[in-house]
Motif scaffolding. Structure first.
Motif, PDB file in Angstrom:
ATOM      1  N   ARG A   1       0.842  -1.201   0.000  1.00  0.00           N
ATOM      2  CA  ARG A   1       0.000   0.000   0.000  1.00  0.00           C
ATOM      3  C   ARG A   1       0.879   1.253   0.000  1.00  0.00           C
ATOM      4  NH1 ARG A   1      -5.163  -1.362   3.848  1.00  0.00           N
ATOM      5  NH2 ARG A   1      -5.267  -3.563   3.289  1.00  0.00           N
ATOM      6  N   THR A   2       0.396   2.282  -0.647  1.00  0.00           N
ATOM      7  CA  THR A   2       1.146   3.535  -0.697  1.00  0.00           C
ATOM      8  C   THR A   2       0.527   4.617   0.178  1.00  0.00           C
ATOM      9  OG1 THR A   2      -0.071   4.201  -2.676  1.00  0.00           O
ATOM     10  CG2 THR A   2       2.062   3.098  -3.001  1.00  0.00           C
ATOM     11  N   THR A   3      -0.710   4.411   0.600  1.00  0.00           N
ATOM     12  CA  THR A   3      -1.366   5.381   1.479  1.00  0.00           C
ATOM     13  C   THR A   3      -2.194   4.646   2.527  1.00  0.00           C
ATOM     14  OG1 THR A   3      -3.333   5.560   0.071  1.00  0.00           O
ATOM     15  CG2 THR A   3      -1.537   7.136  -0.342  1.00  0.00           C
ATOM     16  N   LEU A   4      -2.406   5.340   3.633  1.00  0.00           N
ATOM     17  CA  LEU A   4      -3.273   4.848   4.703  1.00  0.00           C
ATOM     18  C   LEU A   4      -3.835   6.097   5.370  1.00  0.00           C
ATOM     19  CD1 LEU A   4      -4.243   2.278   6.176  1.00  0.00           C
ATOM     20  CD2 LEU A   4      -2.298   2.547   7.708  1.00  0.00           C
ATOM     21  N   ALA A   5      -5.136   6.258   5.330  1.00  0.00           N
ATOM     22  CA  ALA A   5      -5.774   7.472   5.858  1.00  0.00           C
ATOM     23  C   ALA A   5      -5.628   7.560   7.374  1.00  0.00           C
ATOM     24  CB  ALA A   5      -7.254   7.481   5.477  1.00  0.00           C
ATOM     25  N   ALA A   6      -5.593   8.788   7.886  1.00  0.00           N
ATOM     26  CA  ALA A   6      -5.582   9.007   9.335  1.00  0.00           C
ATOM     27  C   ALA A   6      -6.848   8.387   9.914  1.00  0.00           C
ATOM     28  CB  ALA A   6      -5.533  10.504   9.639  1.00  0.00           C
ATOM     29  N   GLY A   7      -6.715   7.699  11.041  1.00  0.00           N
ATOM     30  CA  GLY A   7      -7.863   7.067  11.671  1.00  0.00           C
ATOM     31  C   GLY A   7      -8.185   5.693  11.122  1.00  0.00           C
ATOM     32  N   GLU A   8      -7.384   5.218  10.154  1.00  0.00           N
ATOM     33  CA  GLU A   8      -7.561   3.878   9.622  1.00  0.00           C
ATOM     34  C   GLU A   8      -6.314   3.052   9.904  1.00  0.00           C
ATOM     35  OE1 GLU A   8      -8.617   3.937   5.502  1.00  0.00           O
ATOM     36  OE2 GLU A   8     -10.581   4.778   5.921  1.00  0.00           O
ATOM     37  N   GLY A   9      -6.479   1.731   9.958  1.00  0.00           N
ATOM     38  CA  GLY A   9      -5.334   0.880  10.223  1.00  0.00           C
ATOM     39  C   GLY A   9      -5.671  -0.576  10.005  1.00  0.00           C
ATOM     40  N   MET A  10      -4.781  -1.418  10.494  1.00  0.00           N
ATOM     41  CA  MET A  10      -4.976  -2.867  10.406  1.00  0.00           C
ATOM     42  C   MET A  10      -4.682  -3.474  11.769  1.00  0.00           C
ATOM     43  SD  MET A  10      -3.452  -5.663   7.736  1.00  0.00           S
ATOM     44  CE  MET A  10      -4.567  -5.112   6.442  1.00  0.00           C
ATOM     45  N   LEU A  11      -5.563  -4.388  12.195  1.00  0.00           N
ATOM     46  CA  LEU A  11      -5.400  -5.089  13.458  1.00  0.00           C
ATOM     47  C   LEU A  11      -5.100  -6.555  13.168  1.00  0.00           C
ATOM     48  CD1 LEU A  11      -5.574  -4.924  16.575  1.00  0.00           C
ATOM     49  CD2 LEU A  11      -7.969  -5.637  16.349  1.00  0.00           C
ATOM     50  N   PHE A  12      -3.954  -7.023  13.668  1.00  0.00           N
ATOM     51  CA  PHE A  12      -3.526  -8.406  13.520  1.00  0.00           C
ATOM     52  C   PHE A  12      -3.984  -9.168  14.762  1.00  0.00           C
ATOM     53  CE2 PHE A  12      -0.943  -5.785  10.925  1.00  0.00           C
ATOM     54  CZ  PHE A  12      -0.538  -6.532   9.835  1.00  0.00           C
ATOM     55  N   LEU A  13      -4.810 -10.190  14.576  1.00  0.00           N
ATOM     56  CA  LEU A  13      -5.379 -10.940  15.694  1.00  0.00           C
ATOM     57  C   LEU A  13      -4.721 -12.313  15.777  1.00  0.00           C
ATOM     58  CD1 LEU A  13      -7.936  -9.339  14.065  1.00  0.00           C
ATOM     59  CD2 LEU A  13      -8.958  -9.924  16.235  1.00  0.00           C
ATOM     60  N   TYR A  14      -4.098 -12.604  16.921  1.00  0.00           N
ATOM     61  CA  TYR A  14      -3.399 -13.880  17.092  1.00  0.00           C
ATOM     62  C   TYR A  14      -4.075 -14.803  18.101  1.00  0.00           C
ATOM     63  CZ  TYR A  14       0.173 -11.928  14.171  1.00  0.00           C
ATOM     64  OH  TYR A  14       0.834 -11.380  13.108  1.00  0.00           O
ATOM     65  N   GLY A  15      -5.015 -14.306  18.891  1.00  0.00           N
ATOM     66  CA  GLY A  15      -5.795 -15.167  19.760  1.00  0.00           C
ATOM     67  C   GLY A  15      -5.197 -15.470  21.125  1.00  0.00           C
ATOM     68  N   ARG A  16      -3.878 -15.392  21.246  1.00  0.00           N
ATOM     69  CA  ARG A  16      -3.253 -15.628  22.553  1.00  0.00           C
ATOM     70  C   ARG A  16      -1.986 -14.791  22.636  1.00  0.00           C
ATOM     71  NH1 ARG A  16       1.181 -18.843  22.160  1.00  0.00           N
ATOM     72  NH2 ARG A  16       1.410 -20.018  20.228  1.00  0.00           N
ATOM     73  N   GLU A  17      -1.602 -14.498  23.850  1.00  0.00           N
ATOM     74  CA  GLU A  17      -0.410 -13.682  24.058  1.00  0.00           C
ATOM     75  C   GLU A  17       0.844 -14.485  23.721  1.00  0.00           C
ATOM     76  OE1 GLU A  17       0.836 -10.621  27.508  1.00  0.00           O
ATOM     77  OE2 GLU A  17      -1.296 -10.955  27.085  1.00  0.00           O
ATOM     78  N   GLN A  18       1.745 -13.848  22.997  1.00  0.00           N
ATOM     79  CA  GLN A  18       2.991 -14.477  22.570  1.00  0.00           C
ATOM     80  C   GLN A  18       3.966 -13.390  22.125  1.00  0.00           C
ATOM     81  OE1 GLN A  18       2.316 -16.545  18.638  1.00  0.00           O
ATOM     82  NE2 GLN A  18       0.223 -15.875  19.028  1.00  0.00           N
TER      83      GLN A  18
END
Length: 158
Positions: free
Chosen positions: A73-90
């Motif tokens: 990606r070349t742009t990402l708007a303010a207030g937008e993002g990506m959340l990576f979900l792994y399910g357990r702490e590691q």
């Protein structure tokens, strides 16, 4: 028996702590479905709250989506993002392979509290890896964590 024209090669990149490349021979329809799934990284936007601040994030749920992340990606708007979900702490390690923009990386524990912020990470830092404990990692465009006053200890709702 299907003809050779109905078969295509699909390349799946799987990343956990190291990179594995798997070459899979699939029927054309299945290869298209898999490629679409990998590219989409759940294009649906989900609400994420930190305090009273609301964000629109895409979820990276599968290993394929997590391997691709925001890469390319070349742009990402303010207030937008990506959340990576792994399910357990590691111990979760991230690097900037394939990235074309700088980002803030935010580690979140299983209680949904911010534990670490790695601000303004540049694509030029590749192949360095940034590793911290967490169950989730949130990525915003560079400078958003500071501009929105995100700090360790804050509770995240999604």
């Amino acid at each position: 028996m299907l003809g050779l024209k109905t078969w295509v090669l699909a390349l799946l990149l799987l990343l956990t702590l190291s990179v594995s490349v798997v070459l899979v021979l699939l029927p054309a329809e299945e290869a298209h479905r898999v490629a679409t799934t990998i590219r989409s990284a759940s294009t649906e936007k989900h609400a994420l709250l930190v305090g009273a601040r609301r964000y629109a994030v895409q979820f990276a749920l599968t290993p394929e989506q997590q391997a691709l992340g925001l890469g390319g990606r070349t742009t990402l708007a303010a207030g937008e993002g990506m959340l990576f979900l792994y399910g357990r702490e590691q111990n979760l390690c991230f690097w900037m392979k394939g990235m074309r923009l700088s980002i803030d990386m935010i580690w979140i524990d299983s209680d949904k509290r911010v534990t670490h912020i790695e601000p303004e990470v540049s694509p030029l830092t590749y192949p360095n890896a940034y590793c911290h404990n967490g169950a989730y990692v949130l990525e915003f465009s560079a400078g958003q964590a500071a501009a929105r006053h995100l700090m360790p200890g804050q509770h995240v709702t999604f």
